[in-house]
Write a protein that holds these residues in place. Structure first.
Motif, PDB file in Angstrom:
ATOM      1  N   GLY A 202       0.761  -1.243   0.000  1.00  9.61           N
ATOM      2  CA  GLY A 202       0.000   0.000   0.000  1.00  9.61           C
ATOM      3  C   GLY A 202       0.785   1.282   0.000  1.00  9.61           C
ATOM      4  N   GLU A 203       2.096   1.226   0.318  1.00  8.52           N
ATOM      5  CA  GLU A 203       2.901   2.444   0.379  1.00  8.52           C
ATOM      6  C   GLU A 203       4.076   2.341  -0.589  1.00  8.52           C
ATOM      7  N   TYR A 204       4.388   3.447  -1.261  1.00  9.33           N
ATOM      8  CA  TYR A 204       5.586   3.447  -2.099  1.00  9.33           C
ATOM      9  C   TYR A 204       6.796   3.110  -1.243  1.00  9.33           C
ATOM     10  N   THR A 205       7.694   2.312  -1.799  1.00  8.00           N
ATOM     11  CA  THR A 205       8.794   1.786  -0.982  1.00  8.00           C
ATOM     12  C   THR A 205       9.630   2.892  -0.353  1.00  8.00           C
ATOM     13  N   ASN A 206       9.883   3.987  -1.073  1.00 13.91           N
ATOM     14  CA  ASN A 206      10.748   5.025  -0.506  1.00 13.91           C
ATOM     15  C   ASN A 206      10.027   5.893   0.526  1.00 13.91           C
ATOM     16  N   GLU A 207       8.721   5.653   0.716  1.00  9.50           N
ATOM     17  CA  GLU A 207       7.954   6.334   1.756  1.00  9.50           C
ATOM     18  C   GLU A 207       7.549   5.384   2.874  1.00  9.50           C
ATOM     19  N   ASN A 208       7.940   4.126   2.748  1.00 10.62           N
ATOM     20  CA  ASN A 208       7.468   3.067   3.629  1.00 10.62           C
ATOM     21  C   ASN A 208       8.312   3.027   4.911  1.00 10.62           C
ATOM     22  N   ILE A 209       7.780   3.548   5.993  1.00 10.49           N
ATOM     23  CA  ILE A 209       8.510   3.639   7.261  1.00 10.49           C
ATOM     24  C   ILE A 209       8.952   2.263   7.755  1.00 10.49           C
ATOM     25  N   HIS A 210       8.076   1.278   7.603  1.00 10.59           N
ATOM     26  CA  HIS A 210       8.413  -0.079   8.046  1.00 10.59           C
ATOM     27  C   HIS A 210       9.639  -0.597   7.306  1.00 10.59           C
ATOM     28  N   MET A 212      11.877   1.263   5.294  1.00 13.89           N
ATOM     29  CA  MET A 212      13.035   2.154   5.251  1.00 13.89           C
ATOM     30  C   MET A 212      13.625   2.474   6.632  1.00 13.89           C
ATOM     31  N   GLN A 213      12.789   2.528   7.642  1.00 19.59           N
ATOM     32  CA  GLN A 213      13.287   2.877   8.972  1.00 19.59           C
ATOM     33  C   GLN A 213      13.384   1.653   9.880  1.00 19.59           C
ATOM     34  N   GLU A 214      12.271   0.968  10.079  1.00 17.14           N
ATOM     35  CA  GLU A 214      12.241  -0.126  11.055  1.00 17.14           C
ATOM     36  C   GLU A 214      13.153  -1.284  10.659  1.00 17.14           C
ATOM     37  N   ILE A 215      13.177  -1.602   9.360  1.00 11.26           N
ATOM     38  CA  ILE A 215      14.004  -2.729   8.909  1.00 11.26           C
ATOM     39  C   ILE A 215      15.394  -2.258   8.483  1.00 11.26           C
ATOM     40  N   LEU A 216      15.450  -1.382   7.476  1.00 11.57           N
ATOM     41  CA  LEU A 216      16.737  -0.984   6.901  1.00 11.57           C
ATOM     42  C   LEU A 216      17.628  -0.261   7.910  1.00 11.57           C
ATOM     43  N   ARG A 217      17.091   0.749   8.569  1.00 12.65           N
ATOM     44  CA  ARG A 217      17.908   1.576   9.465  1.00 12.65           C
ATOM     45  C   ARG A 217      18.041   0.962  10.858  1.00 12.65           C
ATOM     46  N   ASP A 218      16.882   0.638  11.476  1.00 12.07           N
ATOM     47  CA  ASP A 218      16.908   0.210  12.876  1.00 12.07           C
ATOM     48  C   ASP A 218      17.408  -1.223  13.033  1.00 12.07           C
ATOM     49  N   GLU A 219      16.828  -2.144  12.254  1.00 11.24           N
ATOM     50  CA  GLU A 219      17.171  -3.553  12.430  1.00 11.24           C
ATOM     51  C   GLU A 219      18.528  -3.895  11.812  1.00 11.24           C
ATOM     52  N   TRP A 220      18.780  -3.407  10.600  1.00  9.59           N
ATOM     53  CA  TRP A 220      20.028  -3.749   9.911  1.00  9.59           C
ATOM     54  C   TRP A 220      21.156  -2.775  10.199  1.00  9.59           C
ATOM     55  N   GLY A 221      20.842  -1.636  10.805  1.00  8.81           N
ATOM     56  CA  GLY A 221      21.881  -0.674  11.153  1.00  8.81           C
ATOM     57  C   GLY A 221      22.477   0.056   9.978  1.00  8.81           C
ATOM     58  N   TYR A 222      21.738   0.167   8.881  1.00  5.77           N
ATOM     59  CA  TYR A 222      22.261   0.835   7.693  1.00  5.77           C
ATOM     60  C   TYR A 222      22.317   2.347   7.913  1.00  5.77           C
ATOM     61  N   ASP A 223      23.459   2.949   7.618  1.00 10.28           N
ATOM     62  CA  ASP A 223      23.599   4.393   7.806  1.00 10.28           C
ATOM     63  C   ASP A 223      24.048   5.101   6.529  1.00 10.28           C
ATOM     64  N   GLY A 224      23.866   4.428   5.394  1.00  9.91           N
ATOM     65  CA  GLY A 224      24.240   5.024   4.118  1.00  9.91           C
ATOM     66  C   GLY A 224      23.100   5.799   3.487  1.00  9.91           C
ATOM     67  N   VAL A 225      23.244   6.071   2.181  1.00 13.21           N
ATOM     68  CA  VAL A 225      22.286   6.878   1.432  1.00 13.21           C
ATOM     69  C   VAL A 225      21.279   5.994   0.714  1.00 13.21           C
ATOM     70  N   VAL A 226      20.031   6.430   0.693  1.00 16.92           N
ATOM     71  CA  VAL A 226      18.995   5.816  -0.140  1.00 16.92           C
ATOM     72  C   VAL A 226      18.694   6.774  -1.287  1.00 16.92           C
ATOM     73  N   VAL A 227      18.753   6.271  -2.506  1.00 21.55           N
ATOM     74  CA  VAL A 227      18.431   7.064  -3.697  1.00 21.55           C
ATOM     75  C   VAL A 227      17.208   6.459  -4.367  1.00 21.55           C
ATOM     76  N   ILE A 241      11.025  11.915   5.090  1.00 23.44           N
ATOM     77  CA  ILE A 241      10.707  11.474   6.461  1.00 23.44           C
ATOM     78  C   ILE A 241      11.096  10.007   6.648  1.00 23.44           C
ATOM     79  N   ALA A 242      10.912   9.205   5.589  1.00 21.88           N
ATOM     80  CA  ALA A 242      11.254   7.783   5.664  1.00 21.88           C
ATOM     81  C   ALA A 242      12.754   7.543   5.571  1.00 21.88           C
ATOM     82  N   GLY A 243      13.515   8.583   5.237  1.00 21.31           N
ATOM     83  CA  GLY A 243      14.968   8.430   5.171  1.00 21.31           C
ATOM     84  C   GLY A 243      15.502   8.243   3.778  1.00 21.31           C
ATOM     85  N   ASN A 244      14.763   8.706   2.765  1.00 24.90           N
ATOM     86  CA  ASN A 244      15.219   8.646   1.375  1.00 24.90           C
ATOM     87  C   ASN A 244      15.929   9.980   1.065  1.00 24.90           C
TER      88      ASN A 244
END
Length: 807
Positions: A202-210, A212-227, A241-244
């Motif tokens: 239901g949400e565009y991937t680059n706007e998807n908080i679950h 982009m934030q909960e999985i990519l950033r918080d769980e995996w610890g990714y601190d790079g750039v999303v394009v 807001i989602a970190g893109n």
């Protein structure tokens, strides 16, 4: 934040400007603060830096670069060391062309054989894809630049890719569609991730908080750039807001203003923007260092060509060798037939098209070999048109030969970015040729060129089958090295080859045609389905022949891993790919019959024995529990299987594993298809039980006015007569171009017009059309032609005036 002091010197407008491109391939700069722009270029299997006008469809020629075999090809090598070496060569060429970010590798799963971009992806297995992707990333980034793993995530069809909603349950998402990204990001340590075009639940991937934030950033610890993928931004502020961080390509400052307004109005904290700017600055400063050290690098064209040949040789799969027709003995009379011999199909189509530094040709290489090459005939027209004269000439030549090398496969207009294939068949005119030649000379070695699985009802008519996939600029010589025995083939399939498309688990739900695509098969894609549901396939996952034989014995299993021995029992040196599969023997939680959890490529001389060790890791026994919302391990006995393919298990032992005592997340009685593994015809009510909610409506609401995220194709339902006329004109042009043989141009209409959402007109035109102008276009489409035209012209004048004032 690492660059807080620098960020504090920026104006709000300068911060926002860094969040989108300067043009099609470059980021913005801030000269007064010493912040340079960086260059991003396509490059999963070779650098595509365009010398002329930029585009994302592969239309304009790029600067020459080595065209390595595609990802689908190198995947068949099962060699992570080779993947890292290819990455190193790619990175070296990127630096030579002043490229900071190389847009690859692509690691989406091969959910369905008909996805038009499968040639650019590694595998149907996430563990396999993740490991090879991580090796590419390490190699690329060893030069100080950035790889960019893509397309994150669940982007598994090309049709309507910019708007389709992928409907998938959480466990399947985690275990199948995110695991390869997890491995690539954690082990490869990629500096950049590209979000995909599609919606996810239901949400565009680059706007998807679950995501982009909960999985990519918080769980995996990714601190790079999303394009974003190019033109893949929907709501710029929601993406931020989602970190893109980075939107590409440029929107000529339009979305920068959206960000500024959002901060001023309190919709987004300036601190959120600052964090995004900080990540982007780290990418800029870390990747530009290599150019400061090496301002004028070049690369050795011949050395890189040789590496491309080695990569192709290791990735070629020998699928059939009846009567040991291969390798060809010296002096044998050979006829070569098929258009792909003279005009090789060696790479995919779309944004990954590489302009090769050189290109080996089969006919030239044949003349250098110790065989009696008696001639060549084209045999068939490349794009499917029947030609009796060509067929007759080919048959006449075949009658004079001891062996026929028949080059067949899929053309570049059939496998292309932006389009899915219509079937798993190769063109009928090629099959007619094969049938005719077989009647005259049964000693046929077929050389297959294509980037994904195909049906082969004709396989009994060939004695040898060499699959080169899309083997890059040195592929012609590599294939002939295998055919003559100079190289012992060692590739094994990274995808299953079913007998028929209807045998595939997703065939009932591929592609999504309107609003959504439902992943009803769940975990059961590829061999996970075929092996669990006991569906026979033509060639299983992991299959490939050699000119020698291998014996397995002496398996030993500990809590840390598995050890066993492999012996080369034949007369020639060769390489064997041993595969570790794990089977959970509990019936409490549904799982595939077996899952790949490790592999090793072993090189052996005749009669040589080597001990092989494959360690267990954090992914060996885990599953994702939707009740606890985390990875768990089930207390159970596990079968530890070592095989030469998913079907050919040579060694097996059982180990007992103590689990995490998590609650069982499912009601077994309500999920019979998933517990049996026969998940190819799942009813909606059962899928909703797995999903945990109702499935969304899959069809367009034809009564509603068209909006930003509706596609040009939907103009067939538009209230505006001009829009309906435009749709029919586009459809007619597509059919006409196909009929007259201009398939590339016809495909371009489908890719860049037919399935484009209206917002793409603004996002992909570099500021020529902005969103207020698009509002006018939509008014025209929805039946208010003159009102919409006035609005469009008014907003255009306003935009031009603003641009003049800025200058």
């Amino acid at each position: 934040m690492k660059y807080r002091e620098l960020i504090n010197k920026m104006t709000l407008e300068e911060k926002a400007s860094l969040m989108s491109g300067k043009d099609f391939w470059q980021t913005e700069s801030i000269d007064r603060l010493g912040i340079n722009n960086i260059f991003l270029a396509d490059g999963p299997h070779g650098i595509r830096k365009q010398a002329e006008a930029a585009d994302h469809l592969g239309l304009n020629e790029s600067i020459p670069a080595t065209c390595f075999p595609t990802a689908a090809t190198v995947a068949n090598s099962w060699n992570t060391n080779l993947g890292e070496e290819i990455g190193e060569y790619l990175g070296e060429e990127a630096v030579a062309q002043n490229v900071n970010v190389l847009l690859g590798p692509g690691i989406n799963m091969k959910r369905d054989p008909l996805c038009g971009r499968n040639f650019e992806y590694f595998s149907e297995d996430p563990y396999h894809a993740g490991k090879i992707a991580a090796s590419y990333i390490k190699g690329i980034q060893s030069h100080g630049i950035s790889a960019c793993v893509k397309h994150f995530a669940a982007n598994n069809q090309e049709e309507r890719r910019m708007t389709i909603d992928t409907v998938v349950d959480e466990r399947t998402l985690r275990e199948i569609y995110l695991t390869a990204f997890e491995i690539a990001i954690k082990e490869g340590k990629t500096k950049t991730v590209m979000s995909s075009y599609n919606r996810l639940n239901g949400e565009y991937t680059n706007e998807n908080i679950h995501l982009m934030q909960e999985i990519l950033r918080d769980e995996w610890g990714y601190d790079g750039v999303v394009v974003t993928d190019w033109g893949g931004s929907n709501d710029r502020v929601a993406g931020l807001i989602a970190g893109n961080e980075l939107e590409m390509p440029t929107t000529a400052g339009e979305t920068d203003k959206d960000i500024v307004h959002a901060v001023k109005e309190g919709k987004i904290s300036e601190e959120v923007l600052d964090v995004c700017v900080d990540r982007l600055l780290e990418l800029v400063f870390s990747t530009e260092k290599v150019f400061e050290r090496n301002p004028s690098l070049t690369f050795d064209i011949e050395k890189h060509h040789q590496k491309a040949q080695q990569a192709a040789e290791e990735s070629i799969v020998l699928l059939k060798n009846e009567e040991n027709i291969l390798p060809l003995p010296q002096g044998i009379k050979v006829a070569t037939i098929g258009d792909f011999a003279k005009n090789p199909r060696y790479q995919g189509a779309g944004s990954s098209i590489v302009n090769p530094t050189k290109l080996d040709n089969t006919l030239d290489v044949l003349e250098q070999l110790p065989i009696d090459h008696i001639g060549y005939e084209q045999g068939f027209e490349r794009y499917g048109k029947r030609n009796k004269g060509m067929l007759n000439k080919a048959c006449k030549l075949a009658a004079e030969a001891d062996v026929v090398l028949l080059y067949i496969g899929l053309d570049e207009a059939t496998e292309a970015e932006g389009l899915d294939r219509n079937s798993m068949k190769i063109p009928g005119n090629q099959l007619e040729l094969l049938d005719a030649v077989h009647q005259i000379n049964p000693n046929i070695v077929a050389v297959l060129s294509c980037g994904a699985a195909i049906e082969m009802p004709w396989i009994d008519k060939v004695k040898g089958l060499v699959h080169g996939y899309l083997s890059g600029q040195a592929g012609a010589k590599a294939v002939l090295s295998v055919i003559t025995g100079e190289v012992n083939p060692s590739g094994k399939l990274a995808e299953s080859y079913p007998f028929r498309y209807v045998d595939t688990p997703a065939s009932q739900h591929f592609p999504g045609k309107e609003l959504s695509v439902e992943y009803r098969e769940g975990l059961f894609i590829g061999y996970r389905y075929y092996d669990t549901a006991n569906v026979n396939v033509l060639f299983p996952f992991g299959y490939g022949l050699s000119y020698t034989t291998f014996a397995y014995d002496d398996i030993q299993v500990t809590k840390d891993g598995v050890t066993f021995k492999i012996t080369n029992t034949g007369d020639v040196a060769g390489a064997e790919i041993a595969q570790l599969y794990v089977q959970c023997q509990s019936q409490e939680i549904f799982r595939p019959k077996k899952e790949l959890k490790g592999f090793s490529k072993v090189y052996l001389q005749p009669n040589e024995t080597k001990e092989v060790y494959i360690p267990f890791d954090d992914k060996t026994f885990r599953y994702f529990n939707v009740k606890t919302n985390k990875w768990e391990i089930e207390t159970a006995d596990y079968g530890i299987m070592i095989g030469t393919s998913s079907k050919d298990i040579r060694l097996e032992q059982t180990i007992s594993i103590e689990g995490t005592s998590a609650p069982v997340p499912y009601d077994k009685a309500k999920l019979p298809s998933y517990y049996s593994g026969k998940a190819n015809h799942v009813e909606q009510v059962e899928f909703e039980q797995l999903l945990g909610r109702k499935v969304p409506v899959a069809n367009w609401d034809r009564s509603k006015p068209l909006g930003y995220n509706d596609t040009i194709a939907q103009c067939q339902y538009a209230k505006g007569m001009v829009a309906r006329f435009a749709f029919h004109l586009i459809s007619f042009s597509h059919r006409f171009l196909q009929k007259i043989g201009k398939r590339d141009t016809a495909n371009l209409i489908m890719m860049s017009v037919y399935h484009m959402p209206f917002r793409g007109i603004a996002r992909m035109t570099g500021g020529i059309v902005n969103m207020p102008m698009l509002d006018g276009i939509l008014q025209m489409v929805n039946g208010n032609f003159f009102k919409g035209l006035r609005h469009f012209l008014k907003e255009r004048r306003r935009m031009l005036k603003s641009q003049k004032e800025t200058i």
